[in-house]
Design a protein around this motif. Structure first.
Motif, PDB file in Angstrom:
ATOM      1  N   VAL A 135     -15.589  13.911  12.656  1.00 48.04           N
ATOM      2  CA  VAL A 135     -14.804  13.690  11.409  1.00 48.04           C
ATOM      3  C   VAL A 135     -14.153  14.929  10.900  1.00 48.04           C
ATOM      4  O   VAL A 135     -12.851  14.795  10.348  1.00 48.04           O
ATOM      5  CB  VAL A 135     -15.724  12.908  10.254  1.00 48.04           C
ATOM      6  N   ALA A 136     -14.856  15.943  11.025  1.00 47.49           N
ATOM      7  CA  ALA A 136     -14.406  17.266  10.634  1.00 47.49           C
ATOM      8  C   ALA A 136     -13.053  17.723  11.590  1.00 47.49           C
ATOM      9  O   ALA A 136     -12.020  18.102  11.069  1.00 47.49           O
ATOM     10  CB  ALA A 136     -15.287  18.367  10.714  1.00 47.49           C
ATOM     11  N   SER A 137     -13.402  17.473  13.005  1.00 47.78           N
ATOM     12  CA  SER A 137     -12.139  17.826  13.776  1.00 47.78           C
ATOM     13  C   SER A 137     -10.896  16.706  13.648  1.00 47.78           C
ATOM     14  O   SER A 137      -9.956  17.356  13.562  1.00 47.78           O
ATOM     15  CB  SER A 137     -12.666  17.379  15.111  1.00 47.78           C
TER      16      SER A 137
ATOM     17  N   ILE B 263      -6.386  14.058  19.197  1.00 47.59           N
ATOM     18  CA  ILE B 263      -7.099  13.007  18.680  1.00 47.59           C
ATOM     19  C   ILE B 263      -7.521  11.712  19.469  1.00 47.59           C
ATOM     20  O   ILE B 263      -8.780  11.175  19.337  1.00 47.59           O
ATOM     21  CB  ILE B 263      -5.811  12.138  17.742  1.00 47.59           C
ATOM     22  N   LEU B 264      -6.951  11.459  20.653  1.00 47.96           N
ATOM     23  CA  LEU B 264      -7.578  10.573  21.586  1.00 47.96           C
ATOM     24  C   LEU B 264      -8.738  11.177  22.074  1.00 47.96           C
ATOM     25  O   LEU B 264      -9.623  10.267  22.343  1.00 47.96           O
ATOM     26  CB  LEU B 264      -6.307  10.421  22.508  1.00 47.96           C
ATOM     27  N   MET B 265      -8.712  12.231  22.603  1.00 46.74           N
ATOM     28  CA  MET B 265     -10.279  12.688  22.923  1.00 46.74           C
ATOM     29  C   MET B 265     -11.218  12.480  22.088  1.00 46.74           C
ATOM     30  O   MET B 265     -12.351  12.304  22.560  1.00 46.74           O
ATOM     31  CB  MET B 265      -9.868  14.161  23.430  1.00 46.74           C
ATOM     32  N   PHE B 266     -10.948  13.027  20.876  1.00 42.23           N
ATOM     33  CA  PHE B 266     -12.035  12.670  19.676  1.00 42.23           C
ATOM     34  C   PHE B 266     -12.446  11.237  19.559  1.00 42.23           C
ATOM     35  O   PHE B 266     -13.496  10.825  19.096  1.00 42.23           O
ATOM     36  CB  PHE B 266     -11.633  13.338  18.366  1.00 42.23           C
ATOM     37  N   LEU B 267     -11.508  10.144  19.551  1.00 35.66           N
ATOM     38  CA  LEU B 267     -11.736   8.756  19.535  1.00 35.66           C
ATOM     39  C   LEU B 267     -12.755   8.249  20.723  1.00 35.66           C
ATOM     40  O   LEU B 267     -13.646   7.767  20.479  1.00 35.66           O
ATOM     41  CB  LEU B 267     -10.579   7.811  19.484  1.00 35.66           C
ATOM     42  N   ALA B 268     -12.507   9.047  21.958  1.00 35.24           N
ATOM     43  CA  ALA B 268     -13.376   8.749  22.993  1.00 35.24           C
ATOM     44  C   ALA B 268     -14.568   9.204  22.835  1.00 35.24           C
ATOM     45  O   ALA B 268     -15.796   8.610  23.211  1.00 35.24           O
ATOM     46  CB  ALA B 268     -12.661   9.342  24.475  1.00 35.24           C
ATOM     47  N   TYR B 269     -14.664  10.666  22.236  1.00 32.03           N
ATOM     48  CA  TYR B 269     -15.988  11.280  21.873  1.00 32.03           C
ATOM     49  C   TYR B 269     -16.737  10.371  20.909  1.00 32.03           C
ATOM     50  O   TYR B 269     -17.882  10.249  20.856  1.00 32.03           O
ATOM     51  CB  TYR B 269     -15.684  12.494  21.092  1.00 32.03           C
ATOM     52  N   CYS B 270     -16.058   9.850  20.010  1.00 32.82           N
ATOM     53  CA  CYS B 270     -16.867   8.764  19.008  1.00 32.82           C
ATOM     54  C   CYS B 270     -17.410   7.552  19.715  1.00 32.82           C
ATOM     55  O   CYS B 270     -18.478   7.028  19.136  1.00 32.82           O
ATOM     56  CB  CYS B 270     -15.737   8.355  17.808  1.00 32.82           C
ATOM     57  N   ALA B 271     -16.764   7.147  20.647  1.00 32.86           N
ATOM     58  CA  ALA B 271     -17.185   6.097  21.234  1.00 32.86           C
ATOM     59  C   ALA B 271     -18.445   6.364  22.033  1.00 32.86           C
ATOM     60  O   ALA B 271     -19.484   5.549  22.230  1.00 32.86           O
ATOM     61  CB  ALA B 271     -16.031   5.615  22.248  1.00 32.86           C
ATOM     62  N   ALA B 272     -18.436   7.487  22.647  1.00 30.97           N
ATOM     63  CA  ALA B 272     -19.717   7.894  23.323  1.00 30.97           C
ATOM     64  C   ALA B 272     -21.059   7.994  22.329  1.00 30.97           C
ATOM     65  O   ALA B 272     -22.084   7.816  22.879  1.00 30.97           O
ATOM     66  CB  ALA B 272     -19.391   9.339  23.970  1.00 30.97           C
ATOM     67  N   LEU B 273     -20.603   8.155  21.245  1.00 36.74           N
ATOM     68  CA  LEU B 273     -21.584   8.316  20.122  1.00 36.74           C
ATOM     69  C   LEU B 273     -22.311   7.125  19.860  1.00 36.74           C
ATOM     70  O   LEU B 273     -23.503   7.048  19.531  1.00 36.74           O
ATOM     71  CB  LEU B 273     -21.269   9.036  18.545  1.00 36.74           C
ATOM     72  N   PHE B 274     -21.818   5.965  20.084  1.00 35.17           N
ATOM     73  CA  PHE B 274     -22.451   4.721  20.317  1.00 35.17           C
ATOM     74  C   PHE B 274     -23.318   4.336  21.110  1.00 35.17           C
ATOM     75  O   PHE B 274     -24.011   3.318  21.176  1.00 35.17           O
ATOM     76  CB  PHE B 274     -21.474   3.576  20.150  1.00 35.17           C
ATOM     77  N   LEU B 275     -23.280   4.937  22.417  1.00 32.88           N
ATOM     78  CA  LEU B 275     -24.322   4.893  23.652  1.00 32.88           C
ATOM     79  C   LEU B 275     -25.722   4.816  23.340  1.00 32.88           C
ATOM     80  O   LEU B 275     -26.204   4.145  23.603  1.00 32.88           O
ATOM     81  CB  LEU B 275     -23.808   5.846  24.587  1.00 32.88           C
ATOM     82  N   PRO B 276     -26.112   5.951  22.690  1.00 32.11           N
ATOM     83  CA  PRO B 276     -27.580   5.802  22.147  1.00 32.11           C
ATOM     84  C   PRO B 276     -27.754   4.354  21.377  1.00 32.11           C
ATOM     85  O   PRO B 276     -29.296   4.158  21.811  1.00 32.11           O
ATOM     86  CB  PRO B 276     -27.846   7.027  21.267  1.00 32.11           C
ATOM     87  N   ARG B 277     -27.112   4.026  20.595  1.00 29.91           N
ATOM     88  CA  ARG B 277     -27.459   2.682  20.247  1.00 29.91           C
ATOM     89  C   ARG B 277     -27.798   1.672  20.796  1.00 29.91           C
ATOM     90  O   ARG B 277     -28.349   0.451  20.635  1.00 29.91           O
ATOM     91  CB  ARG B 277     -26.356   2.369  18.686  1.00 29.91           C
ATOM     92  N   THR B 278     -27.225   1.564  22.015  1.00 24.11           N
ATOM     93  CA  THR B 278     -27.206   0.571  23.063  1.00 24.11           C
ATOM     94  C   THR B 278     -28.299   0.900  24.164  1.00 24.11           C
ATOM     95  O   THR B 278     -28.471   0.145  25.169  1.00 24.11           O
ATOM     96  CB  THR B 278     -25.940   0.132  23.777  1.00 24.11           C
ATOM     97  N   GLY B 279     -29.032   1.892  23.650  1.00 20.42           N
ATOM     98  CA  GLY B 279     -30.074   2.551  24.831  1.00 20.42           C
ATOM     99  C   GLY B 279     -29.561   3.056  25.974  1.00 20.42           C
ATOM    100  O   GLY B 279     -30.284   3.415  27.131  1.00 20.42           O
ATOM    101  N   ARG B 280     -28.330   3.592  25.987  1.00 25.64           N
ATOM    102  CA  ARG B 280     -27.772   4.120  27.130  1.00 25.64           C
ATOM    103  C   ARG B 280     -27.757   5.870  26.852  1.00 25.64           C
ATOM    104  O   ARG B 280     -26.882   6.511  26.809  1.00 25.64           O
ATOM    105  CB  ARG B 280     -26.456   3.783  27.446  1.00 25.64           C
ATOM    106  N   ILE B 281     -28.935   6.279  26.863  1.00 22.81           N
ATOM    107  CA  ILE B 281     -29.249   7.755  26.613  1.00 22.81           C
ATOM    108  C   ILE B 281     -28.733   8.650  27.714  1.00 22.81           C
ATOM    109  O   ILE B 281     -28.134   9.614  27.175  1.00 22.81           O
ATOM    110  CB  ILE B 281     -30.713   8.092  26.292  1.00 22.81           C
ATOM    111  N   GLY B 282     -29.071   8.203  29.074  1.00 19.25           N
ATOM    112  CA  GLY B 282     -28.387   8.966  30.099  1.00 19.25           C
ATOM    113  C   GLY B 282     -26.874   8.995  29.931  1.00 19.25           C
ATOM    114  O   GLY B 282     -26.286  10.138  30.425  1.00 19.25           O
ATOM    115  N   TRP B 283     -26.219   8.056  29.872  1.00 18.90           N
ATOM    116  CA  TRP B 283     -24.709   7.889  29.712  1.00 18.90           C
ATOM    117  C   TRP B 283     -24.268   8.722  28.771  1.00 18.90           C
ATOM    118  O   TRP B 283     -23.202   9.424  28.650  1.00 18.90           O
ATOM    119  CB  TRP B 283     -24.123   6.570  29.700  1.00 18.90           C
TER     120      TRP B 283
END
Length: 127
Positions: free
Chosen positions: A16-18, A45-65
């Protein structure tokens, strides 16, 4: 050791700061013709949107990804954001920045994110 939940929340704060910095830079560019820094606003901005998407991976149990996703984040934000901004300042002073504050904020935001991404990539957190 930091809890994974807190780590992801702090990474969201970093994103969000970025994004706020980039949006402010875009507004400055539109209003006065000069962005805050040399960062390519659209691609960043596109790079940070992809980064934000990656932050949802732990919620789905994909810690390795999630941890794998932090490797390119380290390269982009650590080398591009921290080292890149410092190198540009050493090479050309503030020529590519609106002010010393704009440069310092860019370095600080990216350093904060880089530290968090190191913690994530190296799994220095509790699940």
């Amino acid at each position: 050791m930091i809890n994974l939940s807190l780590l992801v929340k702090l990474q969201a704060v970093f994103a969000v700061a970025s994004l706020t910095y980039l949006a402010t830079s875009a507004i400055c560019e539109q209003m006065i013709g000069e962005p805050l820094s040399a960062a390519a606003i659209g691609p960043s901005i596109l790079m940070f949107l992809a980064y934000c998407a990656a932050l949802f991976l732990p919620r789905t149990g994909r810690i390795g990804w999630y941890r794998i996703a932090m490797v390119p984040a380290l390269v982009l934000f650590g080398f591009g954001g921290v080292i890149g901004n410092i190198t540009r300042y050493i090479d050309g002073g503030l020529a590519e920045y609106a002010s010393l504050a704009a440069w310092g904020i860019a370095v600080a935001i990216n350093f904060f994110g880089t530290v968090l991404n190191v913690i994530a990539a190296l799994k220095l957190f509790k699940e």
